[in-house]
Design a protein around this motif. Structure first.
Motif, PDB file in Angstrom:
ATOM      1  N   ASP A   1       3.055   8.857   5.491  1.00  0.00           N
ATOM      2  CA  ASP A   1       2.833   7.634   6.256  1.00  0.00           C
ATOM      3  C   ASP A   1       3.990   6.723   5.892  1.00  0.00           C
ATOM      4  OD1 ASP A   1       0.413   8.523   7.271  1.00  0.00           O
ATOM      5  OD2 ASP A   1      -0.773   7.546   5.722  1.00  0.00           O
ATOM      6  N   GLN A   2       4.660   6.163   6.901  1.00  0.00           N
ATOM      7  CA  GLN A   2       5.832   5.344   6.644  1.00  0.00           C
ATOM      8  C   GLN A   2       5.761   4.046   7.446  1.00  0.00           C
ATOM      9  OE1 GLN A   2       8.614   9.051   7.279  1.00  0.00           O
ATOM     10  NE2 GLN A   2       9.713   7.513   6.080  1.00  0.00           N
ATOM     11  N   VAL A   3       6.392   3.007   6.910  1.00  0.00           N
ATOM     12  CA  VAL A   3       6.447   1.712   7.589  1.00  0.00           C
ATOM     13  C   VAL A   3       7.835   1.100   7.434  1.00  0.00           C
ATOM     14  CG1 VAL A   3       3.984   1.150   7.449  1.00  0.00           C
ATOM     15  CG2 VAL A   3       5.494   0.521   5.555  1.00  0.00           C
TER      16      VAL A   3
ATOM     17  N   ALA B   1       4.350   6.610   1.859  1.00  0.00           N
ATOM     18  CA  ALA B   1       3.237   7.140   1.073  1.00  0.00           C
ATOM     19  C   ALA B   1       2.979   8.563   1.543  1.00  0.00           C
ATOM     20  CB  ALA B   1       1.980   6.295   1.260  1.00  0.00           C
ATOM     21  N   VAL B   2       2.665   9.436   0.620  1.00  0.00           N
ATOM     22  CA  VAL B   2       2.262  10.796   0.974  1.00  0.00           C
ATOM     23  C   VAL B   2       0.775  10.744   1.296  1.00  0.00           C
ATOM     24  CG1 VAL B   2       1.993  13.155   0.137  1.00  0.00           C
ATOM     25  CG2 VAL B   2       4.047  11.848  -0.451  1.00  0.00           C
TER      26      VAL B   2
ATOM     27  N   ASP C   1       0.812  -1.216   0.000  1.00  0.00           N
ATOM     28  CA  ASP C   1       0.000   0.000   0.000  1.00  0.00           C
ATOM     29  C   ASP C   1       0.850   1.272   0.000  1.00  0.00           C
ATOM     30  OD1 ASP C   1      -2.295  -1.555   0.031  1.00  0.00           O
ATOM     31  OD2 ASP C   1      -2.377  -1.589   2.218  1.00  0.00           O
ATOM     32  N   TYR C   2       2.160   1.113  -0.007  1.00  0.00           N
ATOM     33  CA  TYR C   2       3.086   2.245   0.038  1.00  0.00           C
ATOM     34  C   TYR C   2       3.833   2.312  -1.287  1.00  0.00           C
ATOM     35  CZ  TYR C   2       1.851   2.186   4.893  1.00  0.00           C
ATOM     36  OH  TYR C   2       1.128   2.229   6.058  1.00  0.00           O
TER      37      TYR C   2
ATOM     38  N   TRP D   1       3.362   9.376  -5.445  1.00  0.00           N
ATOM     39  CA  TRP D   1       3.701   8.863  -4.117  1.00  0.00           C
ATOM     40  C   TRP D   1       2.548   9.006  -3.128  1.00  0.00           C
ATOM     41  CZ3 TRP D   1       7.366   6.328  -5.937  1.00  0.00           C
ATOM     42  CH2 TRP D   1       8.228   6.882  -6.877  1.00  0.00           C
ATOM     43  N   MET D   2       1.373   9.420  -3.618  1.00  0.00           N
ATOM     44  CA  MET D   2       0.213   9.570  -2.737  1.00  0.00           C
ATOM     45  C   MET D   2      -0.253   8.210  -2.234  1.00  0.00           C
ATOM     46  SD  MET D   2      -0.207  12.836  -2.491  1.00  0.00           S
ATOM     47  CE  MET D   2      -1.772  12.950  -1.655  1.00  0.00           C
ATOM     48  N   ARG D   3      -0.828   8.209  -1.045  1.00  0.00           N
ATOM     49  CA  ARG D   3      -1.293   6.979  -0.376  1.00  0.00           C
ATOM     50  C   ARG D   3      -2.268   6.226  -1.250  1.00  0.00           C
ATOM     51  NH1 ARG D   3      -0.527   3.216   3.420  1.00  0.00           N
ATOM     52  NH2 ARG D   3      -2.195   3.012   4.908  1.00  0.00           N
ATOM     53  N   ARG D   4      -2.032   4.934  -1.397  1.00  0.00           N
ATOM     54  CA  ARG D   4      -2.922   4.052  -2.157  1.00  0.00           C
ATOM     55  C   ARG D   4      -4.021   3.551  -1.238  1.00  0.00           C
ATOM     56  NH1 ARG D   4       1.839   0.451  -4.910  1.00  0.00           N
ATOM     57  NH2 ARG D   4       2.544   2.037  -6.343  1.00  0.00           N
TER      58      ARG D   4
END
Length: 150
Positions: A102-104, A90-91, A15-16, A143-146
């Motif tokens: 958002d980061q993982v 993800a942005v 998802d990133y 790079w926007m959040r999926r």
């Protein structure tokens, strides 16, 4: 999607949209023989900086720079040396002068930590916030959040 018996959504690396791999270094460990919390912050920094500073992505406008304004980390599992970590970014929001990420961090297929980071675009000389340009906004779109995977 949530884990069975939980209202928390499942965190999936897929998802990133921005991903890379980093090495777990021997020096990342603390006396407990697991990766120290400060090293997690460095892993998150690595993914943000490698995206923002890559010349191919064009996210460094002339005369401007990015500064970290906020970083909140949730630790979920231990990471051990030796090995690698998978970093996902993800942005999640584009503000007037800021970008929220958002980061993982995944280790051995398990989400070890997640974070929310906010960077602010600043003028290199005045050190004051600068509005995101239309060009930068357009270049952040890939790079926007999926939507979470089903």
């Amino acid at each position: 999607m949530s884990q069975p018996g939980s209202s928390k959504p499942v965190i999936r690396l897929d998802d990133y949209p921005y991903r890379l791999t980093d090495n777990v270094r021997f020096g990342d460990q603390d006396p407990n023989q697991h990766v120290n919390n400060a090293s997690f912050a460095v892993y998150f920094e690595t993914s943000r900086v490698s995206l923002i500073r890559a010349p191919a992505f064009g996210l460094m406008p002339e005369g401007l720079s990015w500064v970290l304004a906020h970083l909140a980390i949730d630790f979920k599992a231990e990471v051990h040396w030796p090995g690698t970590v998978e970093l996902g970014l993800a942005v999640s929001r584009l503000g007037r002068t800021s970008v929220t990420y958002d980061q993982v961090i995944f280790h051995n297929g398990i989400c070890a930590a997640s974070a929310v980071a906010i960077t602010v675009l600043v003028d290199r000389h005045t050190r004051k916030p600068a509005p995101l340009t239309d060009d930068v906004i357009a270049k952040f779109q890939p790079w926007m959040r999926r939507a979470p995977s089903a």
